[in-house]
Scaffold this motif. Structure first.
Motif, PDB file in Angstrom:
ATOM      1  N   ASP A  46     -88.308  43.267  67.445  1.00 52.50           N
ATOM      2  CA  ASP A  46     -88.104  44.672  67.096  1.00 52.50           C
ATOM      3  C   ASP A  46     -88.146  44.848  65.579  1.00 52.50           C
ATOM      4  N   PRO A  47     -89.337  44.808  64.983  1.00 53.47           N
ATOM      5  CA  PRO A  47     -89.424  44.972  63.520  1.00 53.47           C
ATOM      6  C   PRO A  47     -88.990  46.353  63.057  1.00 53.47           C
ATOM      7  N   LYS A  48     -89.129  47.372  63.913  1.00 48.85           N
ATOM      8  CA  LYS A  48     -88.714  48.721  63.529  1.00 48.85           C
ATOM      9  C   LYS A  48     -87.214  48.796  63.288  1.00 48.85           C
ATOM     10  N   ALA A  49     -86.438  48.057  64.117  1.00 50.17           N
ATOM     11  CA  ALA A  49     -84.991  48.042  63.922  1.00 50.17           C
ATOM     12  C   ALA A  49     -84.632  47.418  62.572  1.00 50.17           C
ATOM     13  N   ILE A  50     -85.379  46.388  62.161  1.00 49.85           N
ATOM     14  CA  ILE A  50     -85.137  45.771  60.853  1.00 49.85           C
ATOM     15  C   ILE A  50     -85.455  46.761  59.744  1.00 49.85           C
ATOM     16  N   ALA A  51     -86.609  47.437  59.860  1.00 50.81           N
ATOM     17  CA  ALA A  51     -87.011  48.396  58.829  1.00 50.81           C
ATOM     18  C   ALA A  51     -86.024  49.563  58.754  1.00 50.81           C
ATOM     19  N   ASP A  52     -85.563  50.030  59.896  1.00 50.91           N
ATOM     20  CA  ASP A  52     -84.607  51.139  59.902  1.00 50.91           C
ATOM     21  C   ASP A  52     -83.291  50.735  59.250  1.00 50.91           C
TER      22      ASP A  52
END
Length: 424
Positions: free
Chosen positions: A399-405
């Motif tokens: 889940d790269p989006k969770a890291i970016a968020d």
């Protein structure tokens, strides 16, 4: 030339090592053959003790080869392996330098020294062999005392990187090698030659001690190659207090698959690929002969896979409010950190491993400029000691989006994904 202070056991041991040549000539009547032979054995002793020192050097090289696919990943690692007893930690990041020293530099330097010794047409008898071995044991023991006292007991390892450790044999090869080259081939075994050799070696040894003990004096080698003062003191990566908002870590199967994939790709995209061609040519004549280059391919592929796994396999990406930390669970040490304000760009990539396991790799870019190449190493107070990487890569995460968020740059992630979708 002012003789440097040598009040500690380490410098005294080096002085004792340096005194072997004049004492042997004046008190024991050594010939030029014996003297040159002892110089060769002293080089072997310097190389041997340098190999002992390298794993423990605490500083990082200022010319780290992090971009080198085969061994570079190891040089980026932070943290050491604690040893029992009085020994300091050993550092995995020093392994590339140790391999280079043992596999490449030491054989080349010793080979060149023995060649120059052979060119001097030495007169080797039972007596001269015994004298050479006696002198070799003396310099080996003296260098060992210097290693045990100055480097280990007095904490000299804290001031060195593996690169600055191997500066000593490099200078020795140049200095003493010049003596072997100039005097050795003459084959002259006279008092004048012996005096010149002993005097030249003594001047070289005193100058080396003087430069090492006086930071304000920088010789040619220190300007071209650097010294312990120009190496990087590794600052620890600070992890924020509290529990992370998001934790992401590639599964073990993904990390192994990534390492194997990188190992295979390396053998196909580097000079190792020539071994495949050689194996195919040898297979025409005998299948067994083809196994030799294939074994070389397997060795390099395995090494590349191992370094890739050690670099990224143990990493856990811990996301705090506006901070991302790459934490090594094997060494129990934070490896890298990036904050929201540092991020200037974000790139999402998917390779074959990502597509196989339905993951993505995301890289957060700092936008730092690559430093300009300089012919000489600046003075120690002018050297850039910041070894912060230009980017932080989180490979094969679910889940790269969770890291970016969590980092506060989710909009960059969405922009990159939308751009990739539009381009496809």
């Amino acid at each position: 030339m002012r003789v440097p202070s040598v009040g500690r056991p380490g410098p005294l041991a080096v002085v004792a090592s340096n005194a072997v040549a004049p004492v042997g000539v004046l008190a024991l009547g050594w010939s030029a053959t014996v003297l040159l032979g002892v110089f060769v054995l002293e080089l072997a002793a310097v190389l041997c003790w340098a190999a002992v020192k390298v794993p423990f050097a605490a500083k990082r090289p200022n010319n780290a080869m992090g971009d080198h696919r085969l061994l570079g990943p190891l040089q980026t690692k932070r943290g050491g392996i604690e040893l029992p007893g009085p020994f300091p930690p050993v550092y995995l990041r020093n392994l590339p330098t140790l391999l280079t020293l043992v596999v490449l530099l030491a054989p080349m330097e010793l080979g060149a020294a023995f060649l120059l010794f052979a060119l001097s047409d030495p007169t080797v008898t039972t007596e001269t062999t015994g004298q050479i071995l006696l002198g070799g044991v003396g310099v080996f023991a003296a260098r060992g005392v210097e290693t045990a006292t100055d480097y280990f007991r007095d904490g000299g390892y804290r001031d060195h990187s593996p690169r600055s450790v191997i500066l000593a044999p490099f200078k020795y090869v140049f200095g003493v090698g010049t003596l072997l080259f100039v005097v050795g081939p003459t084959g002259v075994d006279s008092g004048v030659v012996l005096a010149l050799v002993v005097a030249g070696k003594l001047v070289y040894d005193l100058r080396t001690l003087q430069v090492e003990r006086d930071p304000d004096r920088r010789g040619v080698f220190y300007r071209l190659y650097g010294s312990k003062e120009t190496e990087i003191e590794p600052d620890p990566v600070v992890e924020p207090d509290g529990d992370p908002v998001v934790r992401e870590r590639p599964s073990r199967s993904v990390a192994v698959a990534d390492a194997l994939y990188r190992g295979v790709v390396y053998t196909l995209t580097s000079t190792v690929v020539l071994c495949y061609v050689l194996a195919a040519a040898l297979a025409v004549f005998a299948l067994r002969l083809a196994l030799v280059p294939l074994a070389v391919v397997l060795t390099f592929g395995t090494l590349r896979a191992a370094t890739r796994f050690l670099r990224y396999g143990p990493l856990e990406f811990r996301c705090y409010d506006g901070v991302l930390v790459a934490y090594d669970t094997l060494f129990d040490e934070p490896q890298a950190r990036i904050e929201r304000d540092e991020v200037t760009g974000l790139v999402v990539e998917t390779d074959r491993v990502d597509r196989l396991f339905d993951t993505e790799s995301v890289e957060f870019d700092r936008g730092d400029e690559t430093p300009e190449l300089q012919f000489t190493v600046p003075d120690p107070d002018e050297v850039e000691h910041d070894d912060t990487p230009e980017s932080l890569l989180a490979p094969h995460v679910d889940d790269p989006k969770a890291i970016a968020d969590a980092l506060g740059v989710g909009w960059l992630y969405e922009r990159d994904v939308e751009g990739s979708t539009a381009a496809s």
